[in-house]
Design a protein around this motif. Structure first.
Motif, PDB file in Angstrom:
ATOM      1  N   ILE A  76     -65.878 -55.760 -34.692  1.00  8.05           N
ATOM      2  CA  ILE A  76     -65.761 -57.262 -34.589  1.00  8.05           C
ATOM      3  C   ILE A  76     -67.299 -57.569 -34.453  1.00  8.05           C
ATOM      4  CG2 ILE A  76     -65.121 -59.618 -33.293  1.00  8.05           C
ATOM      5  CD1 ILE A  76     -62.331 -57.770 -32.946  1.00  8.05           C
ATOM      6  N   ILE A  77     -67.832 -57.157 -33.513  1.00  5.38           N
ATOM      7  CA  ILE A  77     -69.529 -57.577 -33.082  1.00  5.38           C
ATOM      8  C   ILE A  77     -70.164 -57.194 -34.246  1.00  5.38           C
ATOM      9  CG2 ILE A  77     -71.390 -56.854 -31.762  1.00  5.38           C
ATOM     10  CD1 ILE A  77     -69.319 -56.410 -29.464  1.00  5.38           C
ATOM     11  N   ALA A  78     -69.980 -56.061 -35.200  1.00  8.94           N
ATOM     12  CA  ALA A  78     -70.759 -55.820 -36.268  1.00  8.94           C
ATOM     13  C   ALA A  78     -70.452 -56.762 -37.307  1.00  8.94           C
ATOM     14  CB  ALA A  78     -70.396 -54.222 -36.877  1.00  8.94           C
ATOM     15  N   ALA A  79     -69.329 -57.293 -37.369  1.00 15.95           N
ATOM     16  CA  ALA A  79     -69.161 -58.460 -38.369  1.00 15.95           C
ATOM     17  C   ALA A  79     -69.862 -59.643 -37.837  1.00 15.95           C
ATOM     18  CB  ALA A  79     -67.563 -58.631 -38.538  1.00 15.95           C
ATOM     19  N   PHE A  80     -69.666 -60.070 -36.741  1.00 23.04           N
ATOM     20  CA  PHE A  80     -70.386 -61.200 -36.130  1.00 23.04           C
ATOM     21  C   PHE A  80     -71.911 -60.977 -36.587  1.00 23.04           C
ATOM     22  CE2 PHE A  80     -67.032 -62.282 -32.915  1.00 23.04           C
ATOM     23  CZ  PHE A  80     -66.380 -62.961 -33.781  1.00 23.04           C
ATOM     24  N   ARG A 112     -63.533 -66.212 -37.767  1.00 17.46           N
ATOM     25  CA  ARG A 112     -64.215 -66.614 -39.168  1.00 17.46           C
ATOM     26  C   ARG A 112     -65.213 -67.848 -38.953  1.00 17.46           C
ATOM     27  NH1 ARG A 112     -62.631 -66.440 -44.661  1.00 17.46           N
ATOM     28  NH2 ARG A 112     -60.853 -64.994 -44.149  1.00 17.46           N
ATOM     29  N   LEU A 113     -64.725 -68.759 -38.208  1.00 11.33           N
ATOM     30  CA  LEU A 113     -65.606 -70.049 -37.694  1.00 11.33           C
ATOM     31  C   LEU A 113     -66.563 -69.662 -36.968  1.00 11.33           C
ATOM     32  CD1 LEU A 113     -62.791 -72.769 -37.039  1.00 11.33           C
ATOM     33  CD2 LEU A 113     -64.155 -72.488 -39.317  1.00 11.33           C
ATOM     34  N   ALA A 114     -66.511 -68.815 -36.156  1.00 14.22           N
ATOM     35  CA  ALA A 114     -67.609 -68.300 -34.905  1.00 14.22           C
ATOM     36  C   ALA A 114     -68.721 -67.499 -35.677  1.00 14.22           C
ATOM     37  CB  ALA A 114     -66.962 -67.619 -33.907  1.00 14.22           C
ATOM     38  N   ALA A 115     -68.440 -66.739 -36.809  1.00 15.48           N
ATOM     39  CA  ALA A 115     -69.267 -65.784 -37.384  1.00 15.48           C
ATOM     40  C   ALA A 115     -70.567 -66.742 -37.705  1.00 15.48           C
ATOM     41  CB  ALA A 115     -68.721 -65.225 -38.700  1.00 15.48           C
ATOM     42  N   ARG A 116     -70.341 -67.742 -38.107  1.00 14.83           N
ATOM     43  CA  ARG A 116     -71.318 -68.561 -38.521  1.00 14.83           C
ATOM     44  C   ARG A 116     -72.325 -69.359 -37.358  1.00 14.83           C
ATOM     45  NH1 ARG A 116     -67.536 -72.191 -41.865  1.00 14.83           N
ATOM     46  NH2 ARG A 116     -67.390 -73.911 -40.300  1.00 14.83           N
ATOM     47  N   ASN A 117     -71.608 -69.369 -36.424  1.00 12.71           N
ATOM     48  CA  ASN A 117     -72.194 -70.112 -35.172  1.00 12.71           C
ATOM     49  C   ASN A 117     -72.661 -69.372 -34.037  1.00 12.71           C
ATOM     50  OD1 ASN A 117     -71.471 -72.546 -36.657  1.00 12.71           O
ATOM     51  ND2 ASN A 117     -69.353 -72.574 -35.465  1.00 12.71           N
ATOM     52  N   SER A 130     -52.640 -63.633 -34.290  1.00 13.50           N
ATOM     53  CA  SER A 130     -53.366 -63.037 -35.125  1.00 13.50           C
ATOM     54  C   SER A 130     -53.822 -64.264 -36.090  1.00 13.50           C
ATOM     55  CB  SER A 130     -52.298 -62.181 -36.004  1.00 13.50           C
ATOM     56  OG  SER A 130     -52.899 -61.718 -37.086  1.00 13.50           O
ATOM     57  N   ILE A 131     -53.253 -65.330 -36.484  1.00  7.27           N
ATOM     58  CA  ILE A 131     -53.463 -66.328 -37.361  1.00  7.27           C
ATOM     59  C   ILE A 131     -54.554 -67.348 -36.692  1.00  7.27           C
ATOM     60  CG2 ILE A 131     -52.913 -68.386 -38.559  1.00  7.27           C
ATOM     61  CD1 ILE A 131     -50.141 -67.180 -39.151  1.00  7.27           C
ATOM     62  N   LEU A 132     -54.387 -67.512 -35.466  1.00  7.44           N
ATOM     63  CA  LEU A 132     -55.069 -68.580 -34.836  1.00  7.44           C
ATOM     64  C   LEU A 132     -56.456 -68.005 -34.409  1.00  7.44           C
ATOM     65  CD1 LEU A 132     -52.806 -70.351 -32.347  1.00  7.44           C
ATOM     66  CD2 LEU A 132     -53.677 -71.116 -34.677  1.00  7.44           C
ATOM     67  N   GLU A 133     -56.597 -66.797 -33.700  1.00 10.72           N
ATOM     68  CA  GLU A 133     -57.760 -66.141 -33.497  1.00 10.72           C
ATOM     69  C   GLU A 133     -58.598 -65.378 -34.425  1.00 10.72           C
ATOM     70  OE1 GLU A 133     -57.339 -63.217 -30.203  1.00 10.72           O
ATOM     71  OE2 GLU A 133     -56.803 -64.663 -28.915  1.00 10.72           O
ATOM     72  N   GLY A 134     -57.669 -64.993 -35.716  1.00  7.95           N
ATOM     73  CA  GLY A 134     -58.642 -64.420 -36.825  1.00  7.95           C
ATOM     74  C   GLY A 134     -59.352 -65.909 -37.391  1.00  7.95           C
ATOM     75  N   LYS A 142     -72.544 -62.014 -39.999  1.00  7.16           N
ATOM     76  CA  LYS A 142     -72.243 -63.469 -40.171  1.00  7.16           C
ATOM     77  C   LYS A 142     -71.058 -63.270 -41.378  1.00  7.16           C
ATOM     78  CE  LYS A 142     -76.102 -65.977 -38.421  1.00  7.16           C
ATOM     79  NZ  LYS A 142     -75.393 -66.553 -37.393  1.00  7.16           N
ATOM     80  N   ASP A 143     -70.630 -62.185 -41.246  1.00 11.75           N
ATOM     81  CA  ASP A 143     -69.267 -61.978 -42.069  1.00 11.75           C
ATOM     82  C   ASP A 143     -67.929 -62.418 -41.510  1.00 11.75           C
ATOM     83  OD1 ASP A 143     -67.386 -60.858 -43.953  1.00 11.75           O
ATOM     84  OD2 ASP A 143     -68.469 -58.886 -44.061  1.00 11.75           O
ATOM     85  N   GLY A 144     -67.635 -63.777 -41.823  1.00  9.65           N
ATOM     86  CA  GLY A 144     -66.613 -64.246 -41.403  1.00  9.65           C
ATOM     87  C   GLY A 144     -65.207 -63.958 -41.897  1.00  9.65           C
ATOM     88  N   GLU A 145     -65.180 -63.390 -43.252  1.00 12.09           N
ATOM     89  CA  GLU A 145     -63.825 -62.785 -43.622  1.00 12.09           C
ATOM     90  C   GLU A 145     -63.635 -61.454 -42.822  1.00 12.09           C
ATOM     91  OE1 GLU A 145     -61.807 -61.521 -47.840  1.00 12.09           O
ATOM     92  OE2 GLU A 145     -64.005 -62.189 -47.797  1.00 12.09           O
ATOM     93  N   SER A 146     -64.510 -60.584 -42.652  1.00 14.49           N
ATOM     94  CA  SER A 146     -64.341 -59.421 -42.033  1.00 14.49           C
ATOM     95  C   SER A 146     -63.980 -59.744 -40.485  1.00 14.49           C
ATOM     96  CB  SER A 146     -65.653 -58.444 -42.039  1.00 14.49           C
ATOM     97  OG  SER A 146     -65.809 -58.014 -43.306  1.00 14.49           O
ATOM     98  N   ALA A 147     -64.735 -60.724 -39.989  1.00 13.65           N
ATOM     99  CA  ALA A 147     -64.399 -60.831 -38.425  1.00 13.65           C
ATOM    100  C   ALA A 147     -62.883 -61.450 -38.572  1.00 13.65           C
ATOM    101  CB  ALA A 147     -65.335 -62.173 -37.900  1.00 13.65           C
ATOM    102  N   ASP A 148     -62.477 -62.137 -39.248  1.00 14.61           N
ATOM    103  CA  ASP A 148     -61.074 -62.752 -39.343  1.00 14.61           C
ATOM    104  C   ASP A 148     -60.062 -61.727 -39.523  1.00 14.61           C
ATOM    105  OD1 ASP A 148     -58.701 -63.800 -40.085  1.00 14.61           O
ATOM    106  OD2 ASP A 148     -59.506 -65.490 -41.186  1.00 14.61           O
TER     107      ASP A 148
END
Length: 236
Positions: free
Chosen positions: A186-190, A98-103, A90-94, A193-199
């Motif tokens: 999750i796709i919608a959050a991406f 979060r990082l992926a949302a901006r990339n 949960s921690i690692l993939e979250g 570019k909402d890293g917090e929601s994606a996490d």
């Protein structure tokens, strides 16, 4: 001429792996039970060498424990094992999400949608084995997009050790459908570019996987509780 034996060897090895995995997941092989080399060798008409190679692979995935002078036995898993693994996942993939949302590029996100549509088809067909494989592709894509190679390596190492838990969780009734629905969010959050929601979404999905698996480990009554938990998750 040299390729044929190699291809045959790989095919046999995969059959051995699949046979043992399914026997464990279906409960035909119980925790602590010995997996007999001679029976497998006779069944597949091969020497014990490829069987031992398969045992080592299954040990790395958390299915078997190879004990010197005793052989391979089905690994016993506790609720603590499940809880600790899914907490880490949960921690690692979250964080990776979060990082992926901006990339993630628009093309990457479109690919995630295509993968999830395929997962939806596999869920309808009840094809857990291929769902698991494609499901990994979905997560691998955004984990790679996190841009953190050490994080990606760590997630891969932890995930490999607990392949059995992940497969068992996805095998629960309704679990694949929940996964597809969560992926849409999750796709919608991406896209936003909402890293917090994606996490938060990725973390919650992983945590749910652990909770339902723990519920299912205590017998038929607990199995029903796990299904009820999945039903409730639809409305979260």
């Amino acid at each position: 001429m040299r390729k044929k034996p190699i291809e045959r060897h790989q095919t046999l090895r995969e059959k051995i792996l699949e046979t043992i995995r399914e026997s464990i997941l279906k409960g035909n092989l119980k925790p602590g039970e010995k997996v007999a080399e001679p029976e497998l060798a006779e069944r597949f008409g091969i020497s014990r060498t490829p069987i031992r190679e398969a045992f080592r692979q299954l040990e790395s995935e958390g299915y078997l424990t190879v004990i010197p002078r005793k052989g391979a036995v089905v690994t016993e898993l506790s609720e603590r094992d499940v809880s600790e693994f899914y907490a880490i996942k949960s921690i690692l993939e979250g964080y990776a999400a979060r990082l992926a949302a901006r990339n993630l590029s628009p093309r990457d996100i479109d690919k995630l949608e295509q993968i999830n549509k395929r997962l939806e088809q596999l869920a309808e067909e009840g094809d857990v084995k291929n769902f698991y494989r494609i499901h990994n592709e979905f997560h691998d894509l955004f984990i790679k997009a996190s841009g953190n190679e050490k994080l990606a390596e760590l997630i891969e190492q932890v995930g490999m050790k607990f392949n059995r838990l992940r497969m068992a969780s996805l095998s629960l009734p309704g679990r694949m459908e929940i996964s597809v629905a969560e992926h849409r969010k999750i796709i919608a959050a991406f896209r936003d570019k909402d890293g917090e929601s994606a996490d938060n979404l990725v973390s919650r999905t992983a945590a749910l996987g652990g909770k339902v698996l723990i519920q299912s480990m205590g017998g038929s009554h607990s199995h029903k509780d796990a299904i009820n938990l999945l039903d409730e998750a639809v409305d979260i």
